[in-house]
Design a protein around this motif. Structure first.
Motif, PDB file in Angstrom:
ATOM      1  N   HIS A  79      -0.962  -3.340 -22.595  1.00 15.33           N
ATOM      2  CA  HIS A  79      -0.011  -2.990 -23.672  1.00 15.33           C
ATOM      3  C   HIS A  79       0.573  -4.189 -24.273  1.00 15.33           C
ATOM      4  CE1 HIS A  79      -0.956   0.906 -21.705  1.00 15.33           C
ATOM      5  NE2 HIS A  79      -0.593   0.407 -20.632  1.00 15.33           N
ATOM      6  N   GLY A  80      -0.011  -5.327 -24.453  1.00 11.45           N
ATOM      7  CA  GLY A  80       0.611  -6.353 -25.005  1.00 11.45           C
ATOM      8  C   GLY A  80       1.469  -7.123 -24.234  1.00 11.45           C
ATOM      9  N   LEU A  81       1.476  -6.778 -22.707  1.00 11.55           N
ATOM     10  CA  LEU A  81       2.196  -7.754 -21.923  1.00 11.55           C
ATOM     11  C   LEU A  81       1.355  -8.437 -20.848  1.00 11.55           C
ATOM     12  CD1 LEU A  81       4.929  -5.093 -21.070  1.00 11.55           C
ATOM     13  CD2 LEU A  81       5.086  -6.910 -22.598  1.00 11.55           C
ATOM     14  N   GLU A  82       1.879  -9.498 -20.408  1.00 10.42           N
ATOM     15  CA  GLU A  82       1.049 -10.182 -19.265  1.00 10.42           C
ATOM     16  C   GLU A  82       1.118  -9.517 -18.049  1.00 10.42           C
ATOM     17  OE1 GLU A  82      -0.625 -13.112 -19.231  1.00 10.42           O
ATOM     18  OE2 GLU A  82      -0.191 -14.186 -21.196  1.00 10.42           O
ATOM     19  N   MET A  83       0.420  -9.394 -17.275  1.00  9.40           N
ATOM     20  CA  MET A  83       0.553  -8.877 -16.052  1.00  9.40           C
ATOM     21  C   MET A  83       0.647  -9.887 -14.816  1.00  9.40           C
ATOM     22  SD  MET A  83       0.854  -5.540 -16.431  1.00  9.40           S
ATOM     23  CE  MET A  83       1.117  -5.248 -18.013  1.00  9.40           C
ATOM     24  N   SER A  84       1.018  -9.306 -13.967  1.00  5.96           N
ATOM     25  CA  SER A  84       0.942 -10.470 -12.593  1.00  5.96           C
ATOM     26  C   SER A  84      -0.309 -10.336 -12.071  1.00  5.96           C
ATOM     27  CB  SER A  84       2.098 -10.236 -11.639  1.00  5.96           C
ATOM     28  OG  SER A  84       1.609  -8.570 -10.988  1.00  5.96           O
ATOM     29  N   GLY A  85      -0.895 -11.195 -11.467  1.00  2.58           N
ATOM     30  CA  GLY A  85      -2.338 -11.229 -10.871  1.00  2.58           C
ATOM     31  C   GLY A  85      -3.214 -12.149 -11.494  1.00  2.58           C
ATOM     32  N   PRO A  86      -4.445 -12.367 -11.117  1.00  4.47           N
ATOM     33  CA  PRO A  86      -5.209 -13.381 -11.603  1.00  4.47           C
ATOM     34  C   PRO A  86      -5.600 -13.443 -13.135  1.00  4.47           C
ATOM     35  CG  PRO A  86      -6.552 -11.711 -10.532  1.00  4.47           C
ATOM     36  CD  PRO A  86      -5.237 -11.515 -10.291  1.00  4.47           C
ATOM     37  N   LYS A  87      -5.556 -14.530 -13.714  1.00  2.00           N
ATOM     38  CA  LYS A  87      -5.568 -14.814 -15.096  1.00  2.00           C
ATOM     39  C   LYS A  87      -6.846 -15.484 -15.400  1.00  2.00           C
ATOM     40  CE  LYS A  87      -1.431 -13.409 -16.096  1.00  2.00           C
ATOM     41  NZ  LYS A  87      -1.084 -13.105 -14.621  1.00  2.00           N
ATOM     42  N   MET A  88      -6.978 -15.764 -16.732  1.00  2.00           N
ATOM     43  CA  MET A  88      -8.461 -16.313 -17.145  1.00  2.00           C
ATOM     44  C   MET A  88      -8.600 -17.500 -16.549  1.00  2.00           C
ATOM     45  SD  MET A  88      -9.937 -14.536 -19.766  1.00  2.00           S
ATOM     46  CE  MET A  88      -9.517 -13.049 -20.784  1.00  2.00           C
ATOM     47  N   ASP A  89      -7.746 -18.493 -16.154  1.00  2.00           N
ATOM     48  CA  ASP A  89      -7.708 -19.728 -15.661  1.00  2.00           C
ATOM     49  C   ASP A  89      -7.446 -19.670 -14.155  1.00  2.00           C
ATOM     50  OD1 ASP A  89      -5.075 -19.267 -15.595  1.00  2.00           O
ATOM     51  OD2 ASP A  89      -4.536 -21.154 -16.691  1.00  2.00           O
ATOM     52  N   ASP A  90      -7.539 -18.508 -13.620  1.00  2.00           N
ATOM     53  CA  ASP A  90      -7.572 -18.597 -12.108  1.00  2.00           C
ATOM     54  C   ASP A  90      -8.388 -19.506 -11.403  1.00  2.00           C
ATOM     55  OD1 ASP A  90      -6.325 -17.011  -9.369  1.00  2.00           O
ATOM     56  OD2 ASP A  90      -8.751 -17.284  -9.659  1.00  2.00           O
ATOM     57  N   PRO A  91      -7.971 -20.463 -10.470  1.00  2.00           N
ATOM     58  CA  PRO A  91      -8.701 -21.470 -10.083  1.00  2.00           C
ATOM     59  C   PRO A  91      -9.925 -21.057  -9.197  1.00  2.00           C
ATOM     60  CG  PRO A  91      -6.476 -21.936  -9.399  1.00  2.00           C
ATOM     61  CD  PRO A  91      -6.508 -20.440 -10.192  1.00  2.00           C
ATOM     62  N   THR A  92     -10.017 -19.885  -8.394  1.00  2.00           N
ATOM     63  CA  THR A  92     -10.804 -19.307  -7.695  1.00  2.00           C
ATOM     64  C   THR A  92     -12.206 -18.786  -8.832  1.00  2.00           C
ATOM     65  OG1 THR A  92      -9.244 -18.499  -6.047  1.00  2.00           O
ATOM     66  CG2 THR A  92     -11.535 -17.523  -6.319  1.00  2.00           C
ATOM     67  N   LEU A  93     -11.816 -17.986  -9.557  1.00  2.00           N
ATOM     68  CA  LEU A  93     -12.533 -17.490 -10.777  1.00  2.00           C
ATOM     69  C   LEU A  93     -13.132 -18.654 -11.383  1.00  2.00           C
ATOM     70  CD1 LEU A  93     -10.661 -14.359 -12.019  1.00  2.00           C
ATOM     71  CD2 LEU A  93     -12.353 -14.649 -10.356  1.00  2.00           C
ATOM     72  N   MET A  94     -12.336 -19.718 -11.950  1.00  2.00           N
ATOM     73  CA  MET A  94     -12.749 -20.949 -12.785  1.00  2.00           C
ATOM     74  C   MET A  94     -14.058 -21.560 -11.929  1.00  2.00           C
ATOM     75  SD  MET A  94     -11.134 -21.457 -15.597  1.00  2.00           S
ATOM     76  CE  MET A  94     -10.923 -23.019 -16.072  1.00  2.00           C
ATOM     77  N   ASP A  95     -13.788 -21.608 -10.614  1.00  2.00           N
ATOM     78  CA  ASP A  95     -14.762 -22.426  -9.822  1.00  2.00           C
ATOM     79  C   ASP A  95     -16.207 -21.847  -9.910  1.00  2.00           C
ATOM     80  OD1 ASP A  95     -12.994 -24.354  -8.994  1.00  2.00           O
ATOM     81  OD2 ASP A  95     -12.844 -23.631  -6.936  1.00  2.00           O
ATOM     82  N   ILE A  96     -16.119 -20.232  -9.832  1.00  2.00           N
ATOM     83  CA  ILE A  96     -17.097 -19.663  -9.868  1.00  2.00           C
ATOM     84  C   ILE A  96     -17.906 -19.801 -11.231  1.00  2.00           C
ATOM     85  CG2 ILE A  96     -18.248 -17.524  -9.298  1.00  2.00           C
ATOM     86  CD1 ILE A  96     -15.914 -16.770  -7.519  1.00  2.00           C
ATOM     87  N   ALA A  97     -17.070 -19.608 -12.308  1.00  2.00           N
ATOM     88  CA  ALA A  97     -17.529 -19.734 -13.489  1.00  2.00           C
ATOM     89  C   ALA A  97     -18.193 -20.914 -13.906  1.00  2.00           C
ATOM     90  CB  ALA A  97     -16.490 -19.460 -14.295  1.00  2.00           C
TER      91      ALA A  97
END
Ligand code: NDP
Length: 339
Positions: free
Chosen positions: A233-251
């Protein structure tokens, strides 16, 4: 219950692409990624596609290899999806049987006789003879004026079975049902549901419900797969983002983006992601997830983001007899009822 994932190669627009499919409990096969087509809600209600915008998105998605489209009567996108599919059939790019269309019954059509009437209207809008999967969008029945109706979802299911027997849909299933509701349905149904569509993303892993449904032979489809990676709804949410370190490592390990990793996390749990994008770059990105596989440990790391967070929480219906979710202290105002 064993699930078969088969790779089916086919020729499209002169290039070879692979569509991964999962077998349903009635023998049909569902392509393992669906393009979501809900365009959102604003102060004027459901956001409408203008000037064939969505039709053109679907035309492009078919060229890029998508074969599964998720819509619903309430999204008001059924017409443009049907139009695009018919155009691609006429061009000879696909046959009707290559494309899998999922749509959903809205809550105001839960009376047994209304179910087939609603699906006939959908088919008329789409210009098609049948859909592949018809889901009961919610277990909640509402009257035309959006007051609560006490129609039991088991009666609605009998209407869904009628629709399948009439050939208006190849398969039927449910969405936003909880475990007890699925259990009750499985005890009473004549035709078993093939699928359950629920919210699944790193903040709502749904391990118990997913395992339960899969063990009963239902394919789980996960909606809102990107969770807090994207704005809601146009708002940033709390929680993992695009640059989350755990997700970035896997990516980085697989030379993929973090949205691709999250989609693959669903696929590796045998869940069909229903991911919405209208952007041509992201259309390509989101389907490019079938050449890598996460390890058990990586799946576990992503599961650890779980906090039972729902972005689809219609708490304004929480006093309905068949409301499927946990109740909250301060329900949201009902956007469907005019003040
Ligand atoms: P998604 O998790 O699919 O997120 C959609 C958002 O992510 C859009 O803003 C999109 O923007 C953006 N996005 C998509 N791909 C990328 C990417 N690779 N990188 C960055 N941003 C990206 O959530 P939805 O809530 O839209 O759910 C998807 C679909 O699930 C719906 O469209 C609908 O079909 C279904 N659904 C079903 C429900 C049910 O009750 N059964 C409830 C809710 C959804 P952009 O378009 O600009 O790319």
């Amino acid at each position: 219950m064993v699930f078969f994932v088969v790779l089916i190669g086919f020729l499209s627009m002169g290039a070879t692409s692979d569509v991964v499919k999962i077998k349903l409990n009635n023998g049909d096969e569902m392509p393992v990624i669906a393009l979501g087509t809900y365009l959102g809600f604003n102060e004027n209600g459901i956001v409408q596609s203008r000037d064939h915008f969505l039709r053109n998105v679907i035309l492009n998605a078919i060229d890029e290899g998508y074969r599964h489209f998720d819509t619903a009567s309430i999204y008001e996108t059924e017409g443009e999806i049907g139009e695009a599919v018919v155009m691609k059939i006429d061009e000879g790019v696909v046959k009707r049987s290559d494309v899998f269309i999922t749509t959903k019954l809205w809550n105001t059509n839960h009376e047994r006789d209304s179910v087939t009437m609603a699906l006939r209207k959908t088919l008329l809008k789409m210009g098609l003879d049948y859909v592949d999967l018809f889901l009961m969008h919610w277990p909640i029945a509402l009257n035309e004026d959006y007051t609560y109706s006490d129609v039991d979802y088991l009666d609605t299911w009998r209407g869904m079975e009628d629709a399948q027997r009439l050939g208006l849909t190849r398969s039927i299933g449910v969405s936003n049902f909880n475990k007890e509701q699925i259990e009750r349905l499985l005890q009473e149904c004549s035709i078993r549901p093939v699928a359950l569509q629920i919210e699944v993303h790193p903040q709502i892993v749904q391990q118990d419900l997913v395992e339960y449904a899969q063990n009963k032979g239902l394919v789980v489809m996960g909606y809102s797969p990107f969770g807090s990676l994207v704005k809601r709804h146009g708002l940033e949410m709390s929680g993992p983002k695009m640059d989350d370190p755990t997700l970035m490592d896997i990516a980085k390990k697989y030379s993929k983006t973090t949205p691709q990793v999250v989609l693959r996390w669903l696929v590796d749990r045998n869940i069909v992601p229903v991911a919405k994008t209208v952007n041509s770059t992201r259309i390509k990105e989101n389907i490019n997830i079938f050449d890598f596989k996460l390890t058990e440990e990586e799946i576990f790391k992503i599961n650890n983001f779980n906090e039972f967070k729902r972005y689809t929480l219609p708490s304004f219906w929480q006093n309905h007899k068949y409301y499927p979710f946990e109740k909250v202290a301060n329900p949201l105002p009902n956007p469907f009822v005019k003040k």
